[in-house]
Design a protein around this motif. Structure first.
Motif, PDB file in Angstrom:
ATOM      1  N   ASP A   2       0.978  -1.211  -0.114  1.00 43.70           N
ATOM      2  CA  ASP A   2       0.008  -0.024   0.096  1.00 43.70           C
ATOM      3  C   ASP A   2       0.840   1.236   0.037  1.00 43.70           C
ATOM      4  O   ASP A   2       1.713   1.299   0.946  1.00 43.70           O
ATOM      5  N   ILE A   3       0.724   2.031  -0.902  1.00 42.22           N
ATOM      6  CA  ILE A   3       1.669   3.312  -1.017  1.00 42.22           C
ATOM      7  C   ILE A   3       1.372   4.451  -0.064  1.00 42.22           C
ATOM      8  O   ILE A   3       2.367   5.049   0.333  1.00 42.22           O
ATOM      9  N   GLN A   4       0.113   4.575   0.364  1.00 45.16           N
ATOM     10  CA  GLN A   4      -0.327   5.270   1.123  1.00 45.16           C
ATOM     11  C   GLN A   4       0.755   5.478   2.596  1.00 45.16           C
ATOM     12  O   GLN A   4       0.824   4.479   3.007  1.00 45.16           O
ATOM     13  N   GLY A   5       1.094   6.472   2.867  1.00 41.59           N
ATOM     14  CA  GLY A   5       2.120   6.627   4.083  1.00 41.59           C
ATOM     15  C   GLY A   5       3.224   6.005   4.004  1.00 41.59           C
ATOM     16  O   GLY A   5       4.261   6.310   4.794  1.00 41.59           O
ATOM     17  N   LYS A   6       3.694   5.657   2.614  1.00 43.44           N
ATOM     18  CA  LYS A   6       5.069   5.122   2.474  1.00 43.44           C
ATOM     19  C   LYS A   6       6.149   6.435   2.100  1.00 43.44           C
ATOM     20  O   LYS A   6       5.654   7.609   1.876  1.00 43.44           O
ATOM     21  N   VAL A   7       7.022   5.990   2.045  1.00 47.21           N
ATOM     22  CA  VAL A   7       8.498   6.855   1.692  1.00 47.21           C
ATOM     23  C   VAL A   7       9.110   6.376   0.377  1.00 47.21           C
ATOM     24  O   VAL A   7       9.481   5.366   0.373  1.00 47.21           O
ATOM     25  N   ALA A   8       9.011   7.298  -0.666  1.00 49.95           N
ATOM     26  CA  ALA A   8       9.512   6.893  -1.977  1.00 49.95           C
ATOM     27  C   ALA A   8      10.633   7.812  -2.458  1.00 49.95           C
ATOM     28  O   ALA A   8      10.708   8.901  -2.243  1.00 49.95           O
ATOM     29  N   LEU A   9      11.852   7.124  -3.057  1.00 54.19           N
ATOM     30  CA  LEU A   9      12.803   8.291  -3.710  1.00 54.19           C
ATOM     31  C   LEU A   9      12.809   7.744  -5.276  1.00 54.19           C
ATOM     32  O   LEU A   9      12.824   6.409  -5.516  1.00 54.19           O
ATOM     33  N   VAL A  10      12.969   8.729  -5.836  1.00 55.28           N
ATOM     34  CA  VAL A  10      12.738   8.528  -7.436  1.00 55.28           C
ATOM     35  C   VAL A  10      14.100   9.246  -7.851  1.00 55.28           C
ATOM     36  O   VAL A  10      14.138  10.494  -7.703  1.00 55.28           O
ATOM     37  N   THR A  11      14.984   8.349  -8.596  1.00 55.09           N
ATOM     38  CA  THR A  11      16.251   9.217  -9.259  1.00 55.09           C
ATOM     39  C   THR A  11      15.938   9.748 -10.511  1.00 55.09           C
ATOM     40  O   THR A  11      14.732   9.088 -11.158  1.00 55.09           O
ATOM     41  N   GLY A  12      16.359  10.671 -10.742  1.00 53.92           N
ATOM     42  CA  GLY A  12      15.807  11.466 -12.207  1.00 53.92           C
ATOM     43  C   GLY A  12      14.390  11.939 -11.790  1.00 53.92           C
ATOM     44  O   GLY A  12      13.796  11.990 -12.922  1.00 53.92           O
ATOM     45  N   MET A  73      23.269  11.181  -0.274  1.00 58.15           N
ATOM     46  CA  MET A  73      21.726  11.468  -0.236  1.00 58.15           C
ATOM     47  C   MET A  73      20.799  10.146   0.353  1.00 58.15           C
ATOM     48  O   MET A  73      19.878  10.801   1.088  1.00 58.15           O
ATOM     49  N   ALA A  74      21.360   9.084   0.734  1.00 55.21           N
ATOM     50  CA  ALA A  74      20.854   8.090   1.330  1.00 55.21           C
ATOM     51  C   ALA A  74      20.657   8.488   2.993  1.00 55.21           C
ATOM     52  O   ALA A  74      19.517   8.406   3.408  1.00 55.21           O
ATOM     53  N   ARG A  75      21.641   8.887   3.487  1.00 59.30           N
ATOM     54  CA  ARG A  75      21.586   9.399   4.753  1.00 59.30           C
ATOM     55  C   ARG A  75      20.738  10.644   4.889  1.00 59.30           C
ATOM     56  O   ARG A  75      19.892  10.536   5.961  1.00 59.30           O
ATOM     57  N   ALA A  76      20.708  11.449   3.931  1.00 66.17           N
ATOM     58  CA  ALA A  76      19.725  12.566   4.069  1.00 66.17           C
ATOM     59  C   ALA A  76      18.358  12.125   3.841  1.00 66.17           C
ATOM     60  O   ALA A  76      17.276  12.642   4.615  1.00 66.17           O
ATOM     61  N   ALA A  77      17.892  11.268   3.344  1.00 63.33           N
ATOM     62  CA  ALA A  77      16.747  10.708   2.979  1.00 63.33           C
ATOM     63  C   ALA A  77      16.292  10.011   4.402  1.00 63.33           C
ATOM     64  O   ALA A  77      15.023  10.196   4.724  1.00 63.33           O
ATOM     65  N   ILE A  78      17.270   9.349   5.017  1.00 63.59           N
ATOM     66  CA  ILE A  78      16.885   8.267   6.151  1.00 63.59           C
ATOM     67  C   ILE A  78      16.711   9.623   7.358  1.00 63.59           C
ATOM     68  O   ILE A  78      15.793   9.348   8.232  1.00 63.59           O
ATOM     69  N   GLU A  79      17.694  10.499   7.253  1.00 63.89           N
ATOM     70  CA  GLU A  79      17.347  11.601   8.409  1.00 63.89           C
ATOM     71  C   GLU A  79      15.971  12.145   8.419  1.00 63.89           C
ATOM     72  O   GLU A  79      15.258  12.521   9.433  1.00 63.89           O
ATOM     73  N   ARG A  80      15.602  12.467   7.347  1.00 62.87           N
ATOM     74  CA  ARG A  80      14.429  13.196   6.948  1.00 62.87           C
ATOM     75  C   ARG A  80      13.034  12.551   7.074  1.00 62.87           C
ATOM     76  O   ARG A  80      12.037  13.018   7.886  1.00 62.87           O
ATOM     77  N   PHE A  81      13.184  11.127   6.837  1.00 64.08           N
ATOM     78  CA  PHE A  81      11.960  10.438   6.893  1.00 64.08           C
ATOM     79  C   PHE A  81      12.087   8.920   7.694  1.00 64.08           C
ATOM     80  O   PHE A  81      11.042   8.434   7.731  1.00 64.08           O
ATOM     81  N   GLY A  82      13.067   8.854   8.183  1.00 63.61           N
ATOM     82  CA  GLY A  82      13.258   7.474   9.031  1.00 63.61           C
ATOM     83  C   GLY A  82      13.685   6.325   7.992  1.00 63.61           C
ATOM     84  O   GLY A  82      13.715   5.234   8.738  1.00 63.61           O
ATOM     85  N   GLY A  83      13.650   6.345   6.972  1.00 65.43           N
ATOM     86  CA  GLY A  83      13.936   5.237   5.859  1.00 65.43           C
ATOM     87  C   GLY A  83      13.153   5.456   4.770  1.00 65.43           C
ATOM     88  O   GLY A  83      12.467   6.362   4.431  1.00 65.43           O
ATOM     89  N   VAL A  84      13.418   4.504   3.753  1.00 67.87           N
ATOM     90  CA  VAL A  84      12.682   4.605   2.585  1.00 67.87           C
ATOM     91  C   VAL A  84      12.076   3.332   2.129  1.00 67.87           C
ATOM     92  O   VAL A  84      12.695   2.146   2.514  1.00 67.87           O
ATOM     93  N   ASP A  85      10.808   3.277   1.775  1.00 70.19           N
ATOM     94  CA  ASP A  85      10.135   1.861   1.437  1.00 70.19           C
ATOM     95  C   ASP A  85       9.947   1.692  -0.204  1.00 70.19           C
ATOM     96  O   ASP A  85      10.001   0.495  -0.449  1.00 70.19           O
ATOM     97  N   ILE A  86      10.192   2.696  -0.768  1.00 68.33           N
ATOM     98  CA  ILE A  86      10.220   2.463  -2.540  1.00 68.33           C
ATOM     99  C   ILE A  86      11.092   3.201  -3.304  1.00 68.33           C
ATOM    100  O   ILE A  86      11.510   4.263  -2.759  1.00 68.33           O
TER     101      ILE A  86
END
Length: 243
Positions: A2-12, A73-86
């Motif tokens: 379920d995408i709702q509430g998840k954290v996604a990182l999109v390159t480009g 970049m990975a550290r910044a995403a984790i610090e901001r959101f606690g992690g990435v799901d997608i």
């Protein structure tokens, strides 16, 4: 998933099809990390559009072919959101690389973004996904992964490498992380593409038309949400592969 509430990182994720994927994920309720390299203004606009959909979004500059930058970049995403799901690996360079050549810069730039970049970003985010209980990864390729394209040797090799990484990561990361690929056909013409070329490409498809960035984004959504699909490639090309 379920995408709702998840954290996604999109390159480009700031421009073209990457932007469509970013906004699809934001519209489905995911907080989004928008990776860009040189498109700072476009990234800021995409970030604002994502926020307008009611989610948190943040754009971050990173050359995905640089391992040290990817780690930041990975550290910044984790610090901001606690992690990435997608994770959606959409960054690419469409520079021509004719053969033979004495200039190797284009070859290295294209293949480092597609092959090294896909490996680096995925590798950096795997521990975060595992810590959160799993995740979904989609790699964006095209028909050149199977069919050679004249004057685009590096691009074709890069996409074939991404296809191999898709299958390898699916094997290595199962069962908690699913990894698939989208092979997108003609959904968005290159900038300043001549009209006659647009029509010629449309006529190469069975449907005799171009698709849209939304067609690619919706296919990515399917691969994220389809919990029994991994190690697969979804072709969305209007039947071009059959011609």
């Amino acid at each position: 998933m379920d995408i709702q509430g998840k954290v996604a990182l999109v390159t480009g994720g700031a421009t073209r099809v990457g932007k469509a994927i970013t906004l699809m994920l934001a519209g489905a309720g995911a907080n989004v990390v928008i990776n860009y390299n040189r498109s700072a203004q476009a990234a800021a606009e995409t970030e604002a559009e994502a926020r307008a959909l009611g989610v948190d979004a943040f754009a971050i500059q990173c050359d995905v072919s640089d391992w040290t930058a990817v780690q930041r970049m990975a550290r910044a995403a984790i610090e901001r959101f606690g992690g990435v799901d997608i994770l959606v690996n959409s960054a690419s360079d469409f520079t021509q690389t004719p053969v033979p050549t004495t200039e190797m810069d284009a070859w290295h730039r294209v293949t480092r973004i597609s092959i090294d970049g896909t490996f680096y970003v995925t590798n950096a985010l795997i521990p975060s996904m595992q810590a959160r209980g799993g995740g979904a990864i989609v790699n964006i390729i095209d028909l050149s992964a199977w069919q050679p394209w004249r004057r685009f040797t590096a691009h074709a090799v890069g996409k074939a490498g991404m296809l191999a990484l898709t299958r390898q990561f699916a094997l290595e990361l199962a069962p908690t992380i699913r990894v698939n690929a989208l092979a997108s056909g003609p959904v968005l013409p290159p900038d300043n593409h001549p009209q006659e070329s647009i029509e010629r490409v449309a006529n190469r498809t069975l449907l005799k038309r171009w698709g849209t960035p939304a067609d690619a984004a919706n296919a990515v959504r399917y691969l994220i949400e389809a919990d029994f699909v991994t190690g697969s490639v979804l072709v969305v090309d209007g039947g071009e592969q059959l011609t």
